[in-house]
Scaffold this motif. Structure first.
Motif, short mmCIF file in Angstrom:
data_model
loop_
_atom_site.label_atom_id
_atom_site.label_comp_id
_atom_site.label_asym_id
_atom_site.label_seq_id
_atom_site.Cartn_x
_atom_site.Cartn_y
_atom_site.Cartn_z
N TYR A 182 43.87 40.18 37.75
CA TYR A 182 42.42 40.22 37.99
C TYR A 182 41.90 41.42 37.21
N TYR A 183 40.87 41.15 36.41
CA TYR A 183 40.41 42.17 35.47
C TYR A 183 39.42 43.14 36.12
N LEU A 184 39.65 44.43 35.87
CA LEU A 184 38.70 45.46 36.30
C LEU A 184 37.61 45.55 35.23
N GLU A 185 36.39 45.93 35.65
CA GLU A 185 35.23 45.95 34.75
C GLU A 185 35.10 47.30 34.04
N GLU A 186 35.55 47.34 32.77
CA GLU A 186 35.50 48.63 32.06
C GLU A 186 34.08 49.16 31.94
N SER A 187 33.11 48.26 31.71
CA SER A 187 31.74 48.72 31.48
C SER A 187 31.09 49.23 32.77
N ALA A 188 31.70 48.92 33.90
CA ALA A 188 31.17 49.43 35.17
C ALA A 188 32.17 50.42 35.77
N ASN A 189 32.65 51.31 34.92
CA ASN A 189 33.58 52.35 35.35
C ASN A 189 34.86 51.82 36.00
N TRP A 190 35.36 50.70 35.46
CA TRP A 190 36.60 50.10 35.96
C TRP A 190 36.50 49.63 37.42
N SER A 191 35.32 49.24 37.80
CA SER A 191 35.20 48.80 39.19
C SER A 191 35.75 47.40 39.37
N LEU A 192 35.95 47.05 40.61
CA LEU A 192 36.54 45.77 40.97
C LEU A 192 35.41 44.84 41.38
N LEU A 227 38.05 53.41 44.69
CA LEU A 227 37.34 52.29 45.31
C LEU A 227 36.37 52.79 46.37
N SER A 228 35.19 52.14 46.40
CA SER A 228 34.21 52.49 47.43
C SER A 228 34.61 51.80 48.73
N GLU A 229 34.00 52.25 49.82
CA GLU A 229 34.30 51.67 51.12
C GLU A 229 33.91 50.19 51.13
N SER A 230 32.76 49.86 50.53
CA SER A 230 32.33 48.45 50.57
C SER A 230 33.27 47.60 49.72
N ASN A 231 33.74 48.14 48.61
CA ASN A 231 34.71 47.44 47.78
C ASN A 231 35.98 47.15 48.60
N LEU A 232 36.44 48.15 49.33
CA LEU A 232 37.65 47.99 50.13
C LEU A 232 37.45 46.93 51.20
N ARG A 233 36.29 46.94 51.78
CA ARG A 233 35.96 45.95 52.80
C ARG A 233 36.02 44.54 52.21
N GLU A 234 35.41 44.39 51.04
CA GLU A 234 35.41 43.09 50.36
C GLU A 234 36.85 42.63 50.12
N ILE A 235 37.66 43.57 49.65
CA ILE A 235 39.05 43.25 49.34
C ILE A 235 39.80 42.80 50.59
N LEU A 236 39.58 43.53 51.68
CA LEU A 236 40.26 43.18 52.94
C LEU A 236 39.83 41.80 53.42
N GLU A 237 38.52 41.56 53.36
CA GLU A 237 38.02 40.24 53.77
C GLU A 237 38.60 39.14 52.90
N PHE A 238 38.67 39.42 51.61
CA PHE A 238 39.24 38.46 50.67
C PHE A 238 40.69 38.15 51.04
N CYS A 239 41.46 39.19 51.29
CA CYS A 239 42.89 38.99 51.60
C CYS A 239 43.08 38.19 52.88
N ILE A 240 42.20 38.46 53.85
CA ILE A 240 42.32 37.71 55.10
C ILE A 240 41.95 36.26 54.88
N SER A 241 40.84 36.03 54.18
CA SER A 241 40.41 34.63 54.01
C SER A 241 41.37 33.85 53.13
N GLU A 242 42.02 34.54 52.19
CA GLU A 242 42.95 33.84 51.29
C GLU A 242 44.39 33.94 51.75
N ASN A 243 44.62 34.56 52.91
CA ASN A 243 45.96 34.67 53.48
C ASN A 243 46.94 35.42 52.57
#
Lengths: 481, 395
Positions: A182-192, A227-243
């Motif tokens: 999964y590619y990180l966004e270089e133009s947005a400071n390597w954000s996810l 990673l920001s807190e909201s980014n981490l939250r998104e990631i956690l939700e993603f992992c749960i929904s995708e098992n």
């Protein structure tokens, strides 16, 4: 006599597939040149002490006493070692069953695992179970063990950030799994960007891959983003929904060089979210004594903490750990000292604080010097190193340079880095070793060279780069992504 | 506080470490200077040269075993010959890396002797089942069996490996632990070189550790493998795999160099070092003898001579009624015995089934390591338990 078994052709194919650029072509060439007498600045690996960072005093005192307990029988020991170091050494020795030379529990000494649990609780505000904390010979060992446990066959996929620390790609190759980038966004400071995650997962599943786990490196390596807190939250939700199991590589948690995004552990965010997420998401978190402001790479000390992993799985993980008998005991003690350092009021506290602060503040300054130095070159764009220990500038190479690389049989960034090495002695790792978007080139260097050497190193780089550009550029300008 | 030669040795070692940085990752094979010291130690031990580039320092010998299994095993069609009984790192590692263990049985009746006919038979049988036999593991001195191979035996093994194109994996971690006068440790490197076989002839992996011997520094995780007879392209792959974990812990590396290059005659520490070493080794020999005699005096037990290593592996002839009782509990008979021993006497042993044994035989593995002054107590507790056990289950 039959052909030898260990002919190249008959060895394990997975071994041949493994690539680990950090100690690959550039490093080997740099070592050759060093043998020939050339002065080399090794910025290929996050190895602070190799570049002059001094070890912290207190842990070294404690370990010295633990390694040679007979020193404490000497009436003069108090003249050389502070009382709190002596007390700490006695404490750690009492946790062992026969000193540093005895195998410990395969999960590590219970007393030290308790110190780690206490540290996690203090850091996050949620209790941690020492029984689910396993100490390992460096964090890498734990990562490899978890990936070996997760990967069953070549249809099992692991989501890995691109760019990534190539331990992940190497381990996935070795265990015969499938790397899902999964590619990180270089133009947005390597954000996810969560969309990239969904896109990668969908695409992998279309190919018949069962995506089993997701790796995050926070702060990032080589990219440094926090990673920001909201980014981490998104990631956690993603992992749960995708098992998916979340593997959180948090080894750089002490290395933060900006104030907008302090380090937050994945576990804290998970527990802040509360049930059901906090009871369902399977998480393994990794930490080490090799980074931070300690930089004790050579000790090989680290741990992983398991959250919501079922007992039967934990039993299997324990079983595999037991085959290696135990992690090295000095490394375990370093870990204990790192998570439970001198406190205000302790004799050694002031010195410890002073030494730690000095390292961190200097790293912050060096992060800026390096980023600015790279950005002062017109064909180089460098995101700021928010955390970790690296700088990952994008080098825009002119078409003629790319042609020259092809003619030399080299990937363009390898070509560039080899030339940089030969001209300046600066040993970096080409971006292709970490993964990058097609046609975009980077190199990874560390921010670890001594602060007083930094201006000269950046000047040296700029001189080389400008000359390189003059040699290969034409009036049409340089290549772009 | 510290002897003058330990200080100068420390300075020497620090000078061998770039920047004197003991906290830095080292070369992935280990610090060059330390490998040079180890190579010199190997050369002095064997009388044949050793190249420090052939040495890989690892976190104990076990990771080196894993690396070799990783390299050799592509699928379950790949087999590794292992002694039965064996130290279960081998069976575990082979399973973990998806290969097949090809067993060769040591002969208990002839002091756990390694018989060439058995080796040949097992190799042929494995091949007839479509298995590519890739390597032969030999543990010398043996674990759990304690036998020290004779020179003749070693020569036969070397020739066998050359004939059959097998990598010889020589687990020599107990090389300093030999308790009988009629046997001597010889490294397989020494034996093969003395037969005139060089790198072109035999691929050999020799393992050593700081965990055993008379130093027993298990918790430091130090050891190495010396790898000879491999092509350059294969050695590159070994290096690559080692580099993914960066390096082994520095403390263990340093200890490995000290183990292979201890204080010499004339050094300030020589006398005290020698006294410590001799004290430990002679005590181990006495403890081995005491426990061996104790087991041999118990009804139903027979224990081969402990020639080396750190274990006893006595065979127990379990009465039929004990075997039935074990089966009733769904337990393997030697596990049943070991559990009862633990519960009654507080003595922890490992059941022989954990190491492999000839079918229908039962053993337990016990170390010779309890402190010498505690051994009589251990023996009396064992005796008391065993007598009661036999009374309960005797026909």
């Amino acid at each position: 006599m039959s052909s030898k078994t260990l002919d190249y052709d008959s060895i394990n194919e997975n071994v041949k597939k493994v690539a680990y650029a950090v100690r690959g072509e550039l490093y080997l060439r740099a070592s050759e040149l060093q043998k020939e007498g050339k002065k080399i600045v090794f910025t290929n690996v996050g190895n602070p002490h190799a570049l002059g960072q001094k070890p912290l005093t207190f842990p070294r005192q404690v370990i010295a006493l633990c390694q040679a307990p007979f020193l404490m029988d000497d009436p003069n020991v108090g003249l050389i070692f502070p009382a709190d170091a002596i007390a700490r050494a006695k404490h750690y020795l009492s946790l062992t069953s026969g000193g540093l030379g005895a195998y410990s529990d395969s999960r590590g000494l219970p007393g030290i695992r308790k110190e780690v649990a206490d540290f996690i609780q203090k850091r996050d505000g949620y209790p941690s179970d020492p029984e689910l904390i396993y100490l390992t010979d460096g964090a890498s060992k734990g990562v490899m063990q978890m990936l070996n446990t997760i990967i069953r066959n070549d249809k099992d996929g692991i989501l890995v950030p691109v760019p990534q620390y190539p331990l992940y790609s190497a381990a996935i190759s070795l265990f015969g799994g499938s790397l899902v980038p999964y590619y990180l966004e270089e133009s947005a400071n390597w954000s996810l960007d969560i969309k990239n995650l969904y896109q990668s997962t969908t695409e992998a599943r279309r190919r018949g891959v069962t995506v089993r786990a997701m790796v995050i490196i926070n702060p990032g390596n080589p990219t440094g983003q926090c990673l920001s807190e909201s980014n981490l939250r998104e990631i956690l939700e993603f992992c749960i929904s995708e098992n998916l199991v979340l593997l959180a590589d948090e080894v750089y948690q002490q290395n933060i060089y900006q104030d907008e995004r302090p380090f937050i552990s994945a576990r804290k965010v998970l527990f802040d979210m509360g049930p059901p997420w906090s009871k369902e998401l399977q998480l393994v978190s990794f930490h080490t004594v090799s980074k931070g402001y300690w930089g004790e790479c050579g000790q090989r000390g680290g741990y992983f903490e398991m959250t919501n992993i079922p007992p039967k799985t934990v039993d299997e993980i324990y079983k595999v750990a037991s085959i290696s008998l135990s992690p090295n005991v000095p490394g375990q003690i370093f870990l204990g000292l790192m998570v439970n350092p001198p406190k205000p009021g302790d004799i050694s506290y002031l010195k410890y604080e002073q030494e730690s602060k000095a390292v961190l503040e200097s790293l912050r300054r060096r992060a800026h010097i390096m980023t600015d130095g790279f950005n002062s070159c017109r064909n180089v764009v460098c995101n700021f190193t928010e955390g970790a220990m690296y700088s990952f500038p994008q080098i825009r190479l002119p078409p003629r340079a790319i042609e020259a690389a092809k003619k030399a049989g080299k990937v363009p960034d390898v070509f560039y880095c080899l030339k940089l090495l030969e001209a300046t002695g600066i040993s970096t790792v080409p971006g292709s070793g970490f993964g990058q978007k097609e046609g975009v080139f980077h190199l990874r260097t560390t921010i670890l060279p001594a602060e007083e050497d930094m201006p000269q190193i950046m000047a040296s780089f700029k001189k080389f780069n400008d000359e390189f550009m003059e040699q290969y550029e034409d009036y049409r300008g340089y290549s772009r992504m | 506080m510290l002897s003058s030669d330990s200080i100068s040795r420390a300075q020497q070692i620090l000078d061998q470490i770039p920047g004197r940085a003991t906290g830095a990752y080292s070369h992935s094979q280990g610090i060059k200077g330390l490998r040079d010291t180890i190579a010199a130690g190997i050369t002095a031990r064997d009388g044949f040269p050793c190249n420090s580039d052939d040495i890989y320092l690892t976190n104990g010998a076990s990771p080196a075993v894993h690396m070799m299994m990783e390299l050799l095993l592509s699928s379950e069609k790949d087999g590794i010959l292992c002694p039965i009984p064996q130290y279960p790192l081998y069976s575990a590692s082979i399973t973990l890396h998806g290969g097949t263990l090809v067993p060769y049985y040591l002969n208990e009746a002839s002091c756990w002797g390694l018989e060439m006919s058995e080796l040949k038979r097992q190799t042929e049988e494995a091949r007839s089942k479509g298995i590519r036999v890739k390597a032969l593991v030999v543990i010398n001195p043996g674990n759990p069996t304690g036998q020290v191979l004779s020179e003749e035996n070693q020569k036969d093994i070397v020739e066998f490996c050359i004939e059959e194109g097998l990598v010889l994996i020589a687990d020599e971690v107990y090389q300093e632990d030999v308790y009988v006068d009629n046997k001597k440790f010889n490294s397989f490197k020494k034996i093969s070189r003395s037969m005139g076989f060089g790198e072109e002839d035999i691929a050999l992996v020799s393992l050593q550790s700081i965990s055993k011997g008379y130093y027993g520094e298990c918790g430091k995780r130090g050891g190495y493998m010396e790898v000879t007879g491999f092509s350059a392209s294969v050695k590159e792959q070994i290096y690559k795999i080692a580099s993914v974990n960066l390096c082994s812990n520095i403390s263990g590396q340093i200890l490995s160099s000290l183990v292979m290059s201890p204080p010499k005659v004339g050094d300030a520490s020589f006398d005290s070092y020698r006294a410590e070493r001799d004290g430990i080794l002679s005590s181990l020999a006495r403890r081995a003898k005491m426990l061996e005699e104790a087991f041999n005096s118990l009804e139903g037990f027979s224990c081969n001579k402990v020639e080396g290593a750190m274990y006893l592996f006595p065979r127990i002839n379990l009465p039929r009624r004990a075997i039935q009782a074990a089966q009733a509990e769904n337990a393997v008979p030697d596990v049943f015995y070991a559990r009862r021993l633990l519960e009654a006497a507080g003595i922890v042993v490992v059941p022989g089934s954990g190491f492999g044994q000839a079918p229908g035989t039962w053993h337990i593995r016990c170390t010779i390591l309890p402190q010498e002054n505690k051994i009589p107590m251990v023996i009396s507790k064992l005796t008391e338990f065993h007598k009661a056990f036999m009374t309960e289950f005797r026909e």
